[in-house]
Motif scaffolding. Sequence first.
Motif, PDB file in Angstrom:
ATOM      1  N   ALA A 151       0.838  -1.203   0.000  1.00 24.57           N
ATOM      2  CA  ALA A 151       0.000   0.000   0.000  1.00 24.57           C
ATOM      3  C   ALA A 151       0.867   1.245   0.000  1.00 24.57           C
ATOM      4  O   ALA A 151       0.564   2.240  -0.662  1.00 24.57           O
ATOM      5  CB  ALA A 151      -0.928   0.002   1.222  1.00 24.57           C
ATOM      6  N   ASN A 152       1.985   1.228   0.757  1.00 24.35           N
ATOM      7  CA  ASN A 152       2.889   2.376   0.785  1.00 24.35           C
ATOM      8  C   ASN A 152       3.575   2.568  -0.553  1.00 24.35           C
ATOM      9  O   ASN A 152       3.790   3.684  -1.010  1.00 24.35           O
ATOM     10  CB  ASN A 152       3.954   2.181   1.877  1.00 24.35           C
ATOM     11  N   ASP A 153       3.916   1.446  -1.232  1.00 24.62           N
ATOM     12  CA  ASP A 153       4.556   1.540  -2.543  1.00 24.62           C
ATOM     13  C   ASP A 153       3.651   2.217  -3.535  1.00 24.62           C
ATOM     14  O   ASP A 153       4.076   3.027  -4.347  1.00 24.62           O
ATOM     15  CB  ASP A 153       4.914   0.140  -3.063  1.00 24.62           C
ATOM     16  N   GLU A 154       2.348   1.898  -3.466  1.00 20.87           N
ATOM     17  CA  GLU A 154       1.416   2.503  -4.398  1.00 20.87           C
ATOM     18  C   GLU A 154       1.277   3.994  -4.136  1.00 20.87           C
ATOM     19  O   GLU A 154       1.193   4.801  -5.048  1.00 20.87           O
ATOM     20  CB  GLU A 154       0.059   1.812  -4.288  1.00 20.87           C
ATOM     21  N   GLN A 155       1.268   4.386  -2.861  1.00 18.50           N
ATOM     22  CA  GLN A 155       1.125   5.804  -2.537  1.00 18.50           C
ATOM     23  C   GLN A 155       2.336   6.603  -3.008  1.00 18.50           C
ATOM     24  O   GLN A 155       2.222   7.757  -3.393  1.00 18.50           O
ATOM     25  CB  GLN A 155       0.945   5.959  -1.028  1.00 18.50           C
ATOM     26  N   GLU A 156       3.525   5.975  -2.999  1.00 14.98           N
ATOM     27  CA  GLU A 156       4.729   6.683  -3.389  1.00 14.98           C
ATOM     28  C   GLU A 156       4.742   7.026  -4.869  1.00 14.98           C
ATOM     29  O   GLU A 156       5.498   7.881  -5.295  1.00 14.98           O
ATOM     30  CB  GLU A 156       5.960   5.834  -3.035  1.00 14.98           C
ATOM     31  N   THR A 157       3.911   6.356  -5.683  1.00 17.38           N
ATOM     32  CA  THR A 157       3.891   6.632  -7.107  1.00 17.38           C
ATOM     33  C   THR A 157       3.061   7.875  -7.437  1.00 17.38           C
ATOM     34  O   THR A 157       3.081   8.337  -8.564  1.00 17.38           O
ATOM     35  CB  THR A 157       3.311   5.436  -7.872  1.00 17.38           C
ATOM     36  N   GLU A 158       2.340   8.410  -6.457  1.00 17.42           N
ATOM     37  CA  GLU A 158       1.497   9.565  -6.722  1.00 17.42           C
ATOM     38  C   GLU A 158       2.341  10.814  -6.884  1.00 17.42           C
ATOM     39  O   GLU A 158       3.307  11.044  -6.164  1.00 17.42           O
ATOM     40  CB  GLU A 158       0.488   9.751  -5.596  1.00 17.42           C
ATOM     41  N   ALA A 159       2.003  11.622  -7.869  1.00 12.29           N
ATOM     42  CA  ALA A 159       2.723  12.854  -8.141  1.00 12.29           C
ATOM     43  C   ALA A 159       1.806  14.043  -7.851  1.00 12.29           C
ATOM     44  O   ALA A 159       0.610  13.893  -7.586  1.00 12.29           O
ATOM     45  CB  ALA A 159       3.191  12.883  -9.593  1.00 12.29           C
ATOM     46  N   GLY A 160       2.373  15.243  -7.892  1.00 14.92           N
ATOM     47  CA  GLY A 160       1.589  16.434  -7.626  1.00 14.92           C
ATOM     48  C   GLY A 160       2.202  17.660  -8.263  1.00 14.92           C
ATOM     49  O   GLY A 160       3.377  17.659  -8.666  1.00 14.92           O
ATOM     50  N   ILE A 161       1.407  18.711  -8.347  1.00 17.26           N
ATOM     51  CA  ILE A 161       1.878  19.977  -8.898  1.00 17.26           C
ATOM     52  C   ILE A 161       1.129  21.116  -8.223  1.00 17.26           C
ATOM     53  O   ILE A 161      -0.073  21.009  -7.928  1.00 17.26           O
ATOM     54  CB  ILE A 161       1.695  20.029 -10.435  1.00 17.26           C
TER      55      ILE A 161
END
Length: 260
Positions: free
Chosen positions: A148-158
């Motif tokens: 679950a943490n690995d999936e969250q780390e793939t999220e990007a933002g701007i």
Amino acid sequence: MKSSFPSPKILKYVDAQGNKVQLQTIVDKNKAIKAFYSPNITKSLPAQGAALTIIVSDHDFAAIDGTISEINERGFLVEGSNVYGDNAETIWLHPDPKTTIIDQNGKTLKASDLKAGMTVRSFYGPYVALSFPPQSSTNYILVNTDSANDEQETEAGINGILTEKTDGRISISGQPSNPDGYEYVVLAIDGDTQIVDAQGKPLTSDVLNEGRRIEAQYVPVIYPALPHADKIVVSDASAPRVEGTITGFLTQKYKKEPVS
């Protein structure tokens, strides 16, 4: 290397009525079992010991390897593949107070510890409701909590300015939230996109106007797919804008300091 726990001289494989059963039959038919074993076991994970008697239940059981995609108060939805048939499978699983849940380190968990995005191997049955998706009780769950943490780390933002808005998409120019991010992105927005103000109050997509300062979270995808905006935080301020032509350049002279 010679095992510290020699196999017993007599290992019984019997069914619930005491009739002898072949080991290969137990494996081929995915039968649920109760195992009685020697108290001398290793401290490895999983532990190892010598089996004494295997009692085969009358029913079959099933198992799924997959990812938790949704959770509610009764259970969780797993999307993956059947462990024994290797075919794609989606099923709602309902743990009960006696369900054993163990993480990748052997730590016992509670059902409330399960999160969307975790990968699991879950054993279920023998009864499966023919709903869509099907539903069943589960009595043993192996969980990889790191997934679950690995999936969250793939999220990007701007964090930047909304430069253009068309049907179902917005363009944003600004500062990426991580070093590998982009300074300009085009994001798809729909009913699943969460839009809030700086205080967390829900807003509608009508507030997403050109010049508005926003902070967007999304999961990067490979071209030509369009990333989906998962969450948009709208600032109270808008970026100033002017339209016209360039009539000249303003230059400024700097005094050159001697090099020490």
